[in-house]
Design an enzyme around this catalytic site. Structure first.
Site, PDB file in Angstrom:
ATOM      1  N   ALA A   1     -12.531 -28.572 -67.254  1.00 44.52           N
ATOM      2  CA  ALA A   1     -11.120 -27.527 -67.337  1.00 44.52           C
ATOM      3  C   ALA A   1     -11.689 -25.925 -67.003  1.00 44.52           C
ATOM      4  CB  ALA A   1     -10.557 -27.530 -68.352  1.00 44.52           C
ATOM      5  N   THR A   2     -13.283 -25.370 -67.263  1.00 40.17           N
ATOM      6  CA  THR A   2     -13.084 -24.591 -66.642  1.00 40.17           C
ATOM      7  C   THR A   2     -14.066 -24.352 -66.108  1.00 40.17           C
ATOM      8  OG1 THR A   2     -14.811 -24.450 -67.787  1.00 40.17           O
ATOM      9  CG2 THR A   2     -13.158 -23.433 -69.463  1.00 40.17           C
TER      10      THR A   2
ATOM     11  N   ALA B   1     -10.883 -25.752 -60.810  1.00 43.15           N
ATOM     12  CA  ALA B   1      -9.581 -26.617 -62.055  1.00 43.15           C
ATOM     13  C   ALA B   1      -9.200 -24.629 -61.789  1.00 43.15           C
ATOM     14  CB  ALA B   1     -10.099 -26.453 -63.034  1.00 43.15           C
ATOM     15  N   LYS B   2      -9.836 -23.884 -61.373  1.00 46.74           N
ATOM     16  CA  LYS B   2      -8.999 -22.687 -61.686  1.00 46.74           C
ATOM     17  C   LYS B   2      -8.609 -22.140 -60.634  1.00 46.74           C
ATOM     18  CE  LYS B   2     -13.317 -20.311 -64.401  1.00 46.74           C
ATOM     19  NZ  LYS B   2     -14.802 -19.634 -64.374  1.00 46.74           N
TER      20      LYS B   2
ATOM     21  N   ASP C   1     -14.342 -23.833 -61.735  1.00 47.59           N
ATOM     22  CA  ASP C   1     -14.050 -22.995 -60.175  1.00 47.59           C
ATOM     23  C   ASP C   1     -13.198 -23.971 -59.579  1.00 47.59           C
ATOM     24  OD1 ASP C   1     -15.486 -20.623 -60.154  1.00 47.59           O
ATOM     25  OD2 ASP C   1     -16.927 -21.311 -58.429  1.00 47.59           O
TER      26      ASP C   1
ATOM     27  N   HIS D   1      -8.262 -34.226 -50.186  1.00 46.29           N
ATOM     28  CA  HIS D   1      -6.911 -32.906 -50.976  1.00 46.29           C
ATOM     29  C   HIS D   1      -5.930 -32.663 -49.666  1.00 46.29           C
ATOM     30  CE1 HIS D   1     -10.032 -29.964 -49.277  1.00 46.29           C
ATOM     31  NE2 HIS D   1      -9.452 -29.429 -49.344  1.00 46.29           N
TER      32      HIS D   1
ATOM     33  N   TRP E   1     -28.065 -63.800 -18.821  1.00 49.12           N
ATOM     34  CA  TRP E   1     -28.154 -64.928 -19.783  1.00 49.12           C
ATOM     35  C   TRP E   1     -29.260 -65.067 -20.533  1.00 49.12           C
ATOM     36  CZ3 TRP E   1     -28.307 -70.513 -17.887  1.00 49.12           C
ATOM     37  CH2 TRP E   1     -27.348 -70.506 -16.569  1.00 49.12           C
TER      38      TRP E   1
ATOM     39  N   HIS F   1     -12.184 -36.309 -44.499  1.00 50.28           N
ATOM     40  CA  HIS F   1     -10.776 -34.814 -43.904  1.00 50.28           C
ATOM     41  C   HIS F   1     -10.607 -35.887 -43.163  1.00 50.28           C
ATOM     42  CE1 HIS F   1     -11.798 -33.584 -47.607  1.00 50.28           C
ATOM     43  NE2 HIS F   1     -12.294 -31.736 -46.795  1.00 50.28           N
TER      44      HIS F   1
ATOM     45  N   LYS G   1     -18.883 -24.313 -40.157  1.00 46.34           N
ATOM     46  CA  LYS G   1     -18.140 -23.502 -40.476  1.00 46.34           C
ATOM     47  C   LYS G   1     -19.099 -21.631 -39.068  1.00 46.34           C
ATOM     48  CE  LYS G   1     -18.417 -24.433 -44.849  1.00 46.34           C
ATOM     49  NZ  LYS G   1     -17.899 -23.979 -46.026  1.00 46.34           N
TER      50      LYS G   1
END
Length: 791
Positions: A34-35, A39-40, A37, A205, A617, A268, A361
């Site tokens: 919950a703390t 989640a934030k 990245d 996502h 063959w 994705h 990237k």
């Protein structure tokens, strides 16, 4: 009571119809990690959006943030995030303030580290429900944690935190779901020992991106227009692209393990590919039907080869890895940061249509799109400047699902005006008006019907809503996950040490990463810049003068790719001469791994080959059904026969499967094949026999000390292999030696020892069956690559 007070407050603000309607039960949402990245940045906002959307649905909620951090610091970190939550712009400030306040009151933090912690969480949920007099509807556990932690957490949830009978459990898992097929299978097996398939929601996502999520509904709502043109006769090609300007700095520990194919293409872009290629179910709202059609689409994909991909790495990546992972200066990373992959489907709808997947990237722009480009058969006499976009059939025809960023900077669906005006759902998509001077794929925006979402939603908000509604078709099932890894793993294995094209990054890349399709393969359009590449490739001249004879017969030697090219050309020349002389060409082909690259070369580069007059063959066959992947005929069919036009009656598989049993002497399969050869091949002398060599000196399926086939009158024999599948059918050595020409192909370092040995021994077929190959009135030619010849 806490929940009742919250409901009354929300009711007072007009969010709920009446307390009496709050009867569908209570949902506990547990966010693990919950703390972190993710989640934030996304998950708490997505959960708040779910609460705003569903506060009047009849369910009540509590939200439990959990992590390894101790209670006080964890609580502080979590509530710092919750205080920054935002409402959508169209939400009234008053309602937003109330809902946010209530969301914070309904949220609490837990340290979940030990089995006791999970037991305590379960007890708290049960106590809360009992005090509030609420029935439990279900629990959502969102795993925003590294995959190595999945198994332990799953064990705790299964043993201590399951809801009671009658309530549902939904466990949400974040990628990566394994590193390859084997690791994905292992992780899947561990998870299925704790959770049922219907309880697991694997998140990609991208399936929550509005443009991607609308591909299937778009196809469904526009069937009348798409049914005639959504196929190989009308589609020229499809591009599925995700470009990023950022590099991997700060993420190299993850990136070194995964690279761009595992990070983006395997999940994705592949999911978008499935939405395009799958057959539409009768009802796209039925998750089971959608998932089944996706699985069938996977099964239709043609296997990827090394030459199906081009790979690159931005120049600064190596130094970033050295710095962040404390690697030495001489450490060389073989991790691609750019990949372009060509995919084909053998489904009749898509046969021959190229699907290009590309991502990287440090590229020149940030953009994602799915582009379907249609063939243009028209010739327009009117000059280009006078053509009307809506009516001219000479302008490009395309459908674009614009995922975001780029020139438009918004999700969108674009349809060329000369195709059709699409049907779009009025409530969620609107036509863009007042179109700008932007150009998309070389055409002004005015050439398209352009639609964008009425309300833009973050992908995680969409997916969390789908978890709540149990829409499994927006998630990755175990079966589909393993199908995807089964498709990508062979390519990943084959390119693990492939040289990468270095590129400077950004706009300086210019045309360095442009690639093109050539004969079913892809290659960069520009030659490798000398300053960017140091292959350190030894040339034959660096060894010694290579002889032109091997065992008193002609020898052709080269690097493997060049050798295959020479061999394929020599086979074509032999075929053409034979057809000119007798009207037909009888070719006997061996199984095993070495000929596969030859088959592919013949299929993709030799369009003048006289297939119409060629009889195919088998030199040998394993005693398995012809549809078994172990079958030599199966490999021959996959890599050659399905790509060339050999008449059906000219293909002669060995009859190993008769009377519903395999290679039983009483079925006389060997006699049947021998009679077929005698009936069709003049003097039973094949025009060309292609052989390989095993590390033990066997050839065809004639093994050292073999009781059958090394001598005698039999032309086709049953033999025993020391490796599985043990039973084989094979042409005999005397029959092989009646051929007009015999080519022996030897590839790879693994064959160096046997090649060296064979250069020294005489005619000893009982020990080394290949040494007995000596055409009585024909020619033997050895094709040996430098690795086998020189080690």
């Amino acid at each position: 009571k806490m929940l009742k007070r919250v409901l009354c407050t929300v009711l007072f603000m007009g969010a709920l119809p009446s307390l009496a309607e709050v009867s569908q039960g209570h949902i506990s949402v547990v966010l693990l990690g919950a703390t972190g990245d993710l989640a934030k940045k996304y998950l708490w906002q997505g959960l708040f959006q779910l609460y705003m959307d569903q506060v009047s649905s009849g369910h009540s909620f509590t939200f439990h943030g959990a992590a390894l951090t101790a209670l006080e610091p964890g609580q502080r970190l979590m509530f710092d995030v919750l205080k920054k939550l935002a409402c959508p712009p169209d939400e009234s400030p008053n309602r937003c303030a109330v809902l946010k306040d209530q969301f914070l009151k309904l949220s609490q933090y837990h340290q979940l580290k030990t089995a006791e912690n999970y037991t305590m969480l379960n007890r708290e949920i049960e106590t809360l429900l009992r005090q509030e007099g609420l029935k439990e509807a279900g629990r959502i556990f969102y795993f925003s944690v590294p995959p190595f932690a999945y198994t332990e957490i799953a064990r705790h949830i299964n043993s201590s935190c399951r809801p009671p009978p009658g309530a549902w459990l939904r466990v949400v898992l974040e990628k990566p779901f394994g590193h390859d097929l084997e690791s994905a299978q292992q992780l899947a097996a561990e998870l299925t020992s704790f959770f049922r398939e219907e309880e697991m929601y694997r998140v990609d996502h991208y399936l929550g991106k509005q443009a991607v999520a609308h591909i299937l509904p778009f196809r469904d709502q526009n069937r009348q227009f798409l049914d005639p043109i959504w196929n190989r006769h009308h589609v020229e090609r499809v591009e599925i692209v995700l470009k990023e300007t950022v590099d991997a700095k700060g993420r190299t520990s993850f990136y070194e393990q995964y690279g761009v194919i595992r990070d983006v293409l395997q999940n994705h872009l592949t999911e978008a590919l499935m939405f395009l290629t799958m057959e539409l179910p009768a009802n796209v709202s039925r998750a089971e039907e959608v998932l089944q059609c996706k699985l069938q689409a996977f099964q239709s994909l043609r296997g990827l080869e090394k030459n199906s991909a081009v790979l690159g790495q931005y120049q600064a990546y190596a130094s970033q890895v050295q710095e962040e992972l404390q690697k030495t200066q001489d450490y060389i990373s073989t991790t691609p940061t750019f990949a372009g992959v060509l995919i084909h489907s053998d489904n009749l709808r898509w046969e021959g249509v190229p699907f290009l997947l590309a991502s990287g990237k440090a590229l020149d722009e940030r953009v994602g799109y799915v582009r379907v480009l249609f063939k243009n058969r028209a010739y327009c006499t009117q000059s280009e400047t006078l053509r009307d976009a809506g009516h001219s059939q000479c302008k490009a025809k395309q459908i674009i699902f614009y995922i975001g960023h780029g020139a438009l900077n918004t999700p969108a669906v674009l349809v060329s005006r000369n195709l059709f005006r699409p049907v779009m759902p009025e409530g969620s998509w609107r036509e863009a008006v007042g179109q700008s001077d932007l150009h998309i794929f070389g055409q002004p925006l005015s050439d398209y019907y352009v639609y964008s979402p009425v309300k833009e939603r973050d992908a995680y908000s969409v997916l969390i809503s789908n978890i709540y509604h149990a829409r499994k078709d927006f998630f990755i099932t175990t079966e589909n996950l393993l199908a995807s890894w089964g498709f990508w793993t062979p390519l990943l294995d084959s390119i693990s040490h492939q040289p990468l094209r270095l590129y400077p990054g950004g706009v300086e890349n210019q045309h360095l990463l442009d690639f093109e399709m050539v004969s079913g393969e892809v290659a960069f359009t520009l030659a490798e810049p000398v300053e960017l590449l140091n292959p350190n490739r030894l040339m034959p001249s660096d060894f010694r003068t290579i002889q032109t004879k091997f065992r008193q017969s002609p020898l052709v030697s080269a690097w493997s790719e060049d050798l295959i090219s020479l061999l394929a050309s020599d086979i074509e020349k032999t075929a053409s001469r034979s057809v000119a002389h007798s009207g037909q060409f009888h070719l006997a082909l061996s199984g095993g791994s070495s000929p596969v690259v030859l088959f592919q070369r013949l299929a993709r580069h030799h369009y003048a080959f006289p297939w119409k007059h060629t009889h195919i063959w088998l030199v040998d066959e394993r005693c398995v059904p012809l549809t078994d992947t172990e079958s030599n005929f199966f490999s021959l069919h996959n890599h050659l026969l399905q790509s060339v036009r050999v008449p059906y009656f000219n293909v002669h598989p060995m009859p190993v499967h008769l009377n519903q049993r395999l290679c039983v002497e009483e079925d006389r399969g060997t006699e049947l094949y021998a009679k077929e050869i005698m009936a069709l091949v003049a003097n039973a002398s094949f025009d060309l026999v292609l052989l390989g060599v095993g590390t033990d000196g066997h050839t065809a399926s004639l093994f050292p000390q073999s009781e059958n086939g090394l001598e005698g009158a039999q032309t086709v024999v049953l033999t025993e292999s020391p490796v599985k599948p043990h039973q084989r059918m094979s042409l005999s050595l005397p029959l092989i030696n009646k051929a007009r020409q015999v080519f022996v192909l030897v590839l790879g370092k693994g064959k160096h020892d046997i090649t060296t040995l064979l250069s020294r021994v005489g005619h000893e077929p009982r020990k080394w069956p290949i040494s007995g190959v000596s055409p009585s009135s024909g020619q033997l030619v050895w094709y040996v690559d430098y690795e086998a010849l020189l080690g």
